[in-house]
Design a protein around this motif. Structure first.
Motif, PDB file in Angstrom:
ATOM      1  N   ILE A  90       5.513 -39.804  91.135  1.00  0.00           N
ATOM      2  CA  ILE A  90       6.924 -40.190  91.152  1.00  0.00           C
ATOM      3  C   ILE A  90       7.571 -39.723  89.863  1.00  0.00           C
ATOM      4  CG2 ILE A  90       6.689 -42.145  92.727  1.00  0.00           C
ATOM      5  CD1 ILE A  90       6.693 -43.976  90.361  1.00  0.00           C
ATOM      6  N   LEU A  91       8.830 -39.390  89.985  1.00  0.00           N
ATOM      7  CA  LEU A  91       9.580 -38.831  88.858  1.00  0.00           C
ATOM      8  C   LEU A  91      10.796 -39.741  88.662  1.00  0.00           C
ATOM      9  CD1 LEU A  91       9.341 -35.948  87.355  1.00  0.00           C
ATOM     10  CD2 LEU A  91      11.170 -35.270  88.887  1.00  0.00           C
ATOM     11  N   PRO A  92      10.645 -40.813  87.895  1.00  0.00           N
ATOM     12  CA  PRO A  92      11.750 -41.763  87.792  1.00  0.00           C
ATOM     13  C   PRO A  92      12.827 -41.309  86.801  1.00  0.00           C
ATOM     14  CG  PRO A  92       9.734 -42.652  86.788  1.00  0.00           C
ATOM     15  CD  PRO A  92       9.474 -41.216  87.111  1.00  0.00           C
ATOM     16  N   ALA A  93      14.082 -41.516  87.154  1.00  0.00           N
ATOM     17  CA  ALA A  93      15.195 -41.254  86.227  1.00  0.00           C
ATOM     18  C   ALA A  93      15.598 -42.595  85.621  1.00  0.00           C
ATOM     19  CB  ALA A  93      16.354 -40.638  86.974  1.00  0.00           C
ATOM     20  N   ILE A  94      15.497 -42.667  84.306  1.00  0.00           N
ATOM     21  CA  ILE A  94      15.809 -43.942  83.648  1.00  0.00           C
ATOM     22  C   ILE A  94      17.267 -43.955  83.161  1.00  0.00           C
ATOM     23  CG2 ILE A  94      15.055 -45.587  81.842  1.00  0.00           C
ATOM     24  CD1 ILE A  94      12.827 -44.934  83.898  1.00  0.00           C
ATOM     25  N   THR A  95      17.753 -42.809  82.736  1.00  0.00           N
ATOM     26  CA  THR A  95      19.134 -42.745  82.233  1.00  0.00           C
ATOM     27  C   THR A  95      20.030 -42.063  83.277  1.00  0.00           C
ATOM     28  OG1 THR A  95      18.806 -40.574  81.248  1.00  0.00           O
ATOM     29  CG2 THR A  95      18.266 -42.465  79.860  1.00  0.00           C
ATOM     30  N   ASP A  96      21.342 -42.225  83.098  1.00  0.00           N
ATOM     31  CA  ASP A  96      22.295 -41.567  84.010  1.00  0.00           C
ATOM     32  C   ASP A  96      22.149 -40.056  83.913  1.00  0.00           C
ATOM     33  OD1 ASP A  96      23.356 -43.893  84.995  1.00  0.00           O
ATOM     34  OD2 ASP A  96      24.842 -44.052  83.379  1.00  0.00           O
ATOM     35  N   GLU A  97      21.910 -39.592  82.690  1.00  0.00           N
ATOM     36  CA  GLU A  97      21.773 -38.142  82.472  1.00  0.00           C
ATOM     37  C   GLU A  97      20.564 -37.605  83.260  1.00  0.00           C
ATOM     38  OE1 GLU A  97      19.812 -36.178  79.736  1.00  0.00           O
ATOM     39  OE2 GLU A  97      20.815 -34.466  80.693  1.00  0.00           O
ATOM     40  N   GLN A  98      19.447 -38.346  83.212  1.00  0.00           N
ATOM     41  CA  GLN A  98      18.252 -37.939  83.976  1.00  0.00           C
ATOM     42  C   GLN A  98      18.530 -37.994  85.481  1.00  0.00           C
ATOM     43  OE1 GLN A  98      15.179 -40.592  82.602  1.00  0.00           O
ATOM     44  NE2 GLN A  98      14.726 -39.368  80.804  1.00  0.00           N
ATOM     45  N   PHE A  99      19.261 -39.045  85.880  1.00  0.00           N
ATOM     46  CA  PHE A  99      19.564 -39.215  87.303  1.00  0.00           C
ATOM     47  C   PHE A  99      20.344 -38.009  87.829  1.00  0.00           C
ATOM     48  CE2 PHE A  99      21.878 -41.092  90.919  1.00  0.00           C
ATOM     49  CZ  PHE A  99      20.799 -41.614  91.616  1.00  0.00           C
ATOM     50  N   SER A 100      21.251 -37.507  86.966  1.00  0.00           N
ATOM     51  CA  SER A 100      22.090 -36.377  87.398  1.00  0.00           C
ATOM     52  C   SER A 100      21.266 -35.086  87.546  1.00  0.00           C
ATOM     53  CB  SER A 100      23.237 -36.162  86.408  1.00  0.00           C
ATOM     54  OG  SER A 100      22.705 -35.650  85.194  1.00  0.00           O
ATOM     55  N   GLN A 101      20.054 -35.071  86.972  1.00  0.00           N
ATOM     56  CA  GLN A 101      19.225 -33.856  87.078  1.00  0.00           C
ATOM     57  C   GLN A 101      18.397 -33.809  88.373  1.00  0.00           C
ATOM     58  OE1 GLN A 101      16.823 -32.851  83.581  1.00  0.00           O
ATOM     59  NE2 GLN A 101      18.142 -34.141  82.352  1.00  0.00           N
ATOM     60  N   LEU A 102      18.306 -34.952  89.061  1.00  0.00           N
ATOM     61  CA  LEU A 102      17.394 -35.014  90.218  1.00  0.00           C
ATOM     62  C   LEU A 102      17.727 -34.012  91.337  1.00  0.00           C
ATOM     63  CD1 LEU A 102      16.797 -38.880  90.467  1.00  0.00           C
ATOM     64  CD2 LEU A 102      15.290 -37.145  89.471  1.00  0.00           C
ATOM     65  N   PRO A 103      19.011 -33.866  91.711  1.00  0.00           N
ATOM     66  CA  PRO A 103      19.283 -32.909  92.801  1.00  0.00           C
ATOM     67  C   PRO A 103      18.810 -31.498  92.467  1.00  0.00           C
ATOM     68  CG  PRO A 103      21.192 -34.304  92.394  1.00  0.00           C
ATOM     69  CD  PRO A 103      20.212 -34.594  91.295  1.00  0.00           C
TER      70      PRO A 103
END
Ligand SMILES: Cc1cc2nc3c(=O)[nH]c(=O)nc-3n(C[C@H](O)[C@H](O)[C@H](O)COP(=O)(O)OP(=O)(O)OC[C@H]3O[C@@H](n4cnc5c(N)ncnc54)[C@H](O)[C@@H]3O)c2cc1C
Length: 479
Positions: A90-103
């Motif tokens: 699993i590749l969790p995004a902890i910050t908003d910035e990380q979350f924006s990289q998921l797509p």
């Protein structure tokens, strides 16, 4: 002078996978390694993950080989009896910035044809992995990322190649390669010269030095160190998946995952260094792991560390995995840039190299009697009490537990020593049966393993090395 058809330089994952593939053909092969045991350098000090290739650079040879290799592990680990589990990452995004990289990461996975990557919400990830940072915003699930025993993988490839006729010349450093009229002539080693038609350079960190011997070194290898913690099997905070950070350009980042034998693995760092031999760990490196991994898994308990180690990635400059054959040097094959995914891609590289050789006219014909299966050493501790009783009745040495932490018996150690390409050092025994891999790290069983090795090999205890020549653990008798 010895004579063969193919010399493979390097008995790491890549060299042994190539050797096993070649052993399916009627061709004489010698694998040469400077180390006293098979297993390589980087191949025995990595994260032990069989990657899917979801994050490789699309369209590269590395991406093609990793993506091709991953599905091969179901069959190969079954045939060669290698511990392997598809636990998923699993590749969790902890910050908003990380979350924006998921797509973008998911899109890259698709461009690499890794179509089973899925988006998960934060709640779903916490259900899958309760120890995750509760602030997780969402992430990716990569179901085919898997874990393996990297030591057994390489030993199994080597043993199987050996029973199919490949010779292993260990403790033999390649010091020169002779050529004449645009062809390979021989390989010079510290144990003698071998006349050969083909040379395959799979020397990892030292592949640039081998390439220099034939004037083909248009690149350099820089060691990129990765430090790790190994935690006790009973550590208070455990994960069930490979928990990966969002990768950067330099590294896949610091992760936490279970090992195939149930410890927790935490690391690695990515530090370029001039030395190709310095495998020390440092407070600075280990602290950086603690800081980064606590962002993913806040309660990771590094006080449960039983050992720390580091491995050196063969980082190519200029970067990239390269396979080269040369019009002006027939018979020479150069592999370079086998860096962060080499354990995974080794089995695909074996097939790729042999196909390229056949395609370029190598006159190899398939054997009719290739032995595809190998049986590993039975793990006494994993058997039912009934089976354990039977084993002890058949061989009383199963009743003598040498390594208390991992419950490894004298019978298992004897097999490690007497199998094809058997163990000659304490670490070689450790890598085959895990004696000394537990909480006490060989404090209790180390001397007993030395005693058994000395007895079985017919040498003095003071002749037994920890690993390579000169690493004696016993200097003489006191009384
Ligand atoms: C910290 C770290 C984490 C990693 N994590 C992963 C992972 O999770 N998954 C993954 O797929 N990959 C991973 N890798 C990468 C992987 O370990 C390597 O790419 C792979 O092991 C390389 O295998 P190899 O056979 O090319 O090299 P090696 O294992 O280094 O073997 C090369 C061999 O060549 C021999 N040799 C060199 N010079 C000579 C000479 N002159 N004469 C004779 N023999 C010679 C050496 O002794 C050695 O045995 C990681 C690597 C590191 C360091």
């Amino acid at each position: 002078m010895l004579k063969t058809d193919v010399v493979v330089i390097g008995a790491g994952a890549v060299g042994c996978a190539i050797a096993r593939e070649l052993s399916k053909y009627n061709v004489n092969v010698i694998v040469v390694d400077k180390n006293e045991d098979v297993g390589g350098d980087a191949s025995k000090s990595n994260s032990a993950i069989i990657h899917t290739g979801y994050d490789a650079a699309p369209g590269t040879l590395e991406s093609q080989l990793v993506v091709a290799a991953n599905p091969m592990y179901d069959e190969i680990t079954e045939s060669l009896d290698v511990p392997f589990k598809r636990i998923g990452a699993i590749l969790p995004a902890i910050t908003d910035e990380q979350f924006s990289q998921l797509p973008a990461i998911k899109e890259k996975a698709f461009r690499n044809h890794v179509y089973d990557v899925e988006f998960k919400t934060g709640a779903e990830l916490l259900e899958m992995e309760p120890e995750l940072n509760p602030n997780v915003k969402g992430g990716l699930y990569i179901p085919r990322e898997s874990i393996i025993d990297p030591f057994i993988l390489v030993q199994a490839l080597a043993e199987n190649a050996n029973v199919n006729g490949v010779e292993f010349m260990l403790g033999a450093k390649v010091t020169d390669i002779k050529t004449s009229n645009g062809k390979i002539e021989s390989v010079v080693t510290t144990k003698g010269e071998i006349k050969t038609t083909y040379v395959i350079n799979s020397a990892g960190l030292y592949c640039d030095e081998i390439a220099e011997m034939v004037g083909k070194a248009d690149y350099k290898v820089v060691a990129r160190k990765g430090q790790f913690y190994i935690l006790d099997k009973n550590t208070s905070c455990q994960v069930n998946h490979i928990v990966l950070p969002i990768p950067t350009k330099v590294t896949k980042g610091k992760l936490m995952c279970p090992t195939i034998h149930g410890n927790m693995l935490v690391g690695p760092t990515a530090e370029d260094q001039p030395s190709k031999v310095d495998k020390s760990t440092s407070a600075e490196g280990l602290d950086s792991i603690a800081t980064d991994v606590k962002n993913l898994v806040p309660d990771v308990n590094l006080r449960d560390t039983i050992t720390q180690y580091s491995g050196l990635r063969p980082n190519r400059n200029p970067e990239g995995l390269n396979f080269n054959m040369y019009d002006d040097l027939a018979g020479y094959i150069n592999l370079s840039g086998v860096r962060s995914t080499g354990l995974t891609l080794s089995v695909a590289m074996g097939k790729y190299v042999v196909e390229q050789m056949l395609y370029s006219g190598a006159p190899f014909t398939l054997k009719e009697n290739f032995i595809s299966k190998r049986k590993g050493i039975i793990k006494f501790s994993e058997q039912t009490p009934d089976v354990q009783d039977t084993l002890i009745k058949e061989n009383p040495l199963y009743g003598n537990v040498i390594c208390r932490c991992e419950t490894i018996t004298e019978a298992e150690i004897m097999q490690a020593i007497h199998r094809p390409i058997g163990a000659k050092s304490v670490d070689a025994v450790k890598r085959r049966v895990r004696a000394g891999m537990g909480r006490c790290q060989g404090g209790f069983c180390g001397p007993k393993v030395i005693e058994i090795l000395a007895r079985e090999l017919g040498v003095k205890a003071s002749d037994i090395n920890k690993n390579n020549p000169g690493s004696y653990m016993v200097t003489g008798t006191t009384r």
